[in-house]
Design a protein around this motif. Sequence first.
Motif, PDB file in Angstrom:
ATOM      1  N   GLN A  54      27.513  51.340  -4.427  1.00  0.00           N
ATOM      2  CA  GLN A  54      27.647  50.543  -3.200  1.00  0.00           C
ATOM      3  C   GLN A  54      26.268  50.207  -2.640  1.00  0.00           C
ATOM      4  O   GLN A  54      25.429  51.101  -2.489  1.00  0.00           O
ATOM      5  CB  GLN A  54      28.469  51.321  -2.166  1.00  0.00           C
ATOM      6  N   PRO A  58      29.525  48.894   4.951  1.00  0.00           N
ATOM      7  CA  PRO A  58      30.912  48.507   5.254  1.00  0.00           C
ATOM      8  C   PRO A  58      31.365  48.949   6.651  1.00  0.00           C
ATOM      9  O   PRO A  58      32.144  49.888   6.791  1.00  0.00           O
ATOM     10  CB  PRO A  58      31.705  49.213   4.149  1.00  0.00           C
ATOM     11  N   THR A  60      33.595  48.141   9.824  1.00  0.00           N
ATOM     12  CA  THR A  60      34.771  47.340  10.173  1.00  0.00           C
ATOM     13  C   THR A  60      35.176  47.646  11.604  1.00  0.00           C
ATOM     14  O   THR A  60      35.369  48.815  11.964  1.00  0.00           O
ATOM     15  CB  THR A  60      35.962  47.653   9.241  1.00  0.00           C
ATOM     16  N   TYR A 108      24.828  53.276   4.025  1.00  0.00           N
ATOM     17  CA  TYR A 108      25.956  52.572   3.429  1.00  0.00           C
ATOM     18  C   TYR A 108      27.286  53.305   3.596  1.00  0.00           C
ATOM     19  O   TYR A 108      28.264  52.956   2.943  1.00  0.00           O
ATOM     20  CB  TYR A 108      25.703  52.323   1.940  1.00  0.00           C
ATOM     21  N   GLU A 110      30.821  54.100   4.989  1.00  0.00           N
ATOM     22  CA  GLU A 110      31.828  53.250   5.619  1.00  0.00           C
ATOM     23  C   GLU A 110      32.151  53.760   7.025  1.00  0.00           C
ATOM     24  O   GLU A 110      32.363  54.958   7.228  1.00  0.00           O
ATOM     25  CB  GLU A 110      33.098  53.219   4.780  1.00  0.00           C
ATOM     26  N   ASN A 112      34.613  52.979  10.509  1.00  0.00           N
ATOM     27  CA  ASN A 112      35.783  52.301  11.061  1.00  0.00           C
ATOM     28  C   ASN A 112      35.765  52.469  12.584  1.00  0.00           C
ATOM     29  O   ASN A 112      35.737  53.586  13.085  1.00  0.00           O
ATOM     30  CB  ASN A 112      37.040  52.935  10.468  1.00  0.00           C
TER      31      ASN A 112
END
Length: 792
Positions: A54, A58, A60, A108, A110, A112
């Motif tokens: 990756q 990411p 979100t 990197y 992720e 949320n």
Amino acid sequence: MFDTQKVSIEWGGKTLTLETGKVARQADGAVIATLGETVVLCAVTAAKGVKEGQDFFPLTVHYQEKFSSAGRIPGGFFKRERGATERETLVSRLIDRPIRPLFPEGFYNEINCIAQVMSYDGENEPDLLAMVAASAAMTLSGVPFMGPIGAARVGYKDGEYQLNPSDAEIATGELDLMVAATQDAVMMVESEAKELSEDVMLGAVMFAHKASQQVIDAIIQLAEKSAKEPWELKSGADLSAHKNKLRELIGADLAAAYKLTNKAERQTAVNEARTKARDAFETLKHENPAEYLGTLKLVKKLEAEIVRGQILNEGVRIDGRDTKTVRPIEAEVHFLPRAHGSALFTRGETQTIATTTLGTKDAEQMIDGLNGLSYQNFMLHYNFPPYSVGEVGRFGAPGRREIGHGKLAWRALHPVLPTKEEFPYTIRVTSDITESNGSSSMATVCGGSLSLMDAGVPLKRPVSGIAMGLILEGEKFAVLSDILGDEDHLGDMDFKVAGTSEGITSLQMDIKIAGITEEIMRVALAQAHEGRAHILGEMAKALGETRNELSAHAPRIETFTIDKSKIREVIGTGGKVIREIVATTGAKVDIDDEGVIKVSSSDPAQIEAAVNWIKGLVEEAEVGKIYNGKVVNIVDFGAFVNFMGGKDGLVHVSEMKNERVEKPTDVVSEGQDVKVKVLEIDPRGKVRLSMRVVDQETGAELEDSRPARQPREGGEGRGDRGPRGDRGGDRGGDRGGDRGPRREGGPRRDRGDRGDRGPRRESGQGGQGNGGGNDDGPAPEFAPAFLTGDRD
């Protein structure tokens, strides 16, 4: 049981509360933010590891409005919250944009971020509160977030800035501006304005930056009490040797590539250099994949160094322009023959086909939100197909980026649109991007403005837009007008300004670094003003002002007002009357509670028919006035004519022509269009009409050429008939003489056959046809006494 921490501040005359430790305790960071009775819960979770291979961050952000927060159940078939609405998508982007740049390079994991509206009081907007809650939750979570950020909404009215105004204050004011900022600089700006000056807009941004400091202080206070331990970031490998090798290997190739002014040629040359770098480090790919990925990222950094250095040191950009020059512009209107309005707008290698479609009220967009059902009569839809950048990719429903770009253009054009009263149409603008190399959203503003004017929409003034860029190295910076796509990717700012010759209508800014200063914003706004003026001049070569007439293919709308007490007569029982009007005429009819009626159709004849029908239902006939009518029923003594849409009157056989008419069917037939004059209206509303005094071709009134009545044979007038008592005079006709006994056993004549008795009673006319029941002998040829009312 709960280790709850809470901080409250007075902010803009209201209490802002941030609370943690009671709800969503398994998330890495969770905050409940309350302003008034609006409550937003934001929870942040982060993955503890990174997927192999990756090389991107990411993050979100999801924003969701719970209908229960406003005491509502969702409308439609599905009674639960489903996919994100347009508003939820826009607010998600609003939160994402200032937060994303504040994570360190190379992180990197992720993340949320979910913000949910749990309570909404109808006054304090949850989007601002969600941004504050997200910033606080990120700060508490322990992830390497270089915040916190604060946020504020600003209005402007009567020369004064307003902090966190209500929806009502925004509607009556001149500005709706949202700002997110750190302690030192502004990170994000989103706004809609009513042609405000650069100084007023800059003042609003600085006002919001100052107000956001209170929020930042509150978040820091909460973090001091309950923030989790910060994550330890692994230091990356030393890649300086690889960077030097890349510079020697492809540095000259990249420098030459970025001197090519054609985008396709430049991309080909850059891709060849990147392939050369990948091939040179192929062995490292298998030995150390993470180091290999890091090396490839150095290629991007090398590109940025070349482009940025050339601009800062030489003042020369990728395509050879200086920092202020706008690319060549070509504009063309009426590009599509059947569209109501259309324009092809090309600026350099960015191009859009913009179309405007006009519709009626029933084409308005229904929005089911926390405030209940609302309707929007202006829509702007932006489409970005993959061929516009020469790529193969997904094609279908719009993504977040397309929704965001469309809303930016919507905000730019909305302030110059006419009111519903001035222009009662539903308006949809569609922008289809056919080429893209720098700010297709601002091309949408320019093309959309031209297509609106081509459609005949009376804009206050044309609107143009320009995208500004920034190259910042230490204290040295350069502001770029009309940036290319590569300058956007390799630069530090995307600053978009739209407006008219009188002022700014929309301002949007996104920063990729830790914010910019007031000085940089002032320079950018001044340079954007020059660029916008130049673009407006180029647009005027295609179309300088709104067309005087609508397209022949656009629907026409006629608006008028009736008395509210007459609304029920137009609608009818269960909508029977209005449905009949629509079905018969083919026109669309809308009526509101105030009695405002809008009749629309692309055929003017249909509009005229529906308008006349409605006016006939609510207006009273005037004696002496001539109307268009239609024969609806023929009887022995004349014909009933419908006129004014909802009125019926009788044309007696003696009023059809000046000469004697034996039978009405000799002159008229059912369904025939005729022109009639109103002779008389009795107290009961019965109407007596005449055809003979109206030219049936032109509708002009004729002089009464009927000969005067001659005396009857055998005496003066009717002779000695004796007193008639109460039944004399106005009843006339066959009821005036000795009728004798009623026929035995036979049915009584239908009351309807007795005709329009009202007018005859007042005028002295007979009521039962020509010739029955009077033993005075035959009537004179032209004007029998019981028709003229001459009883002497």
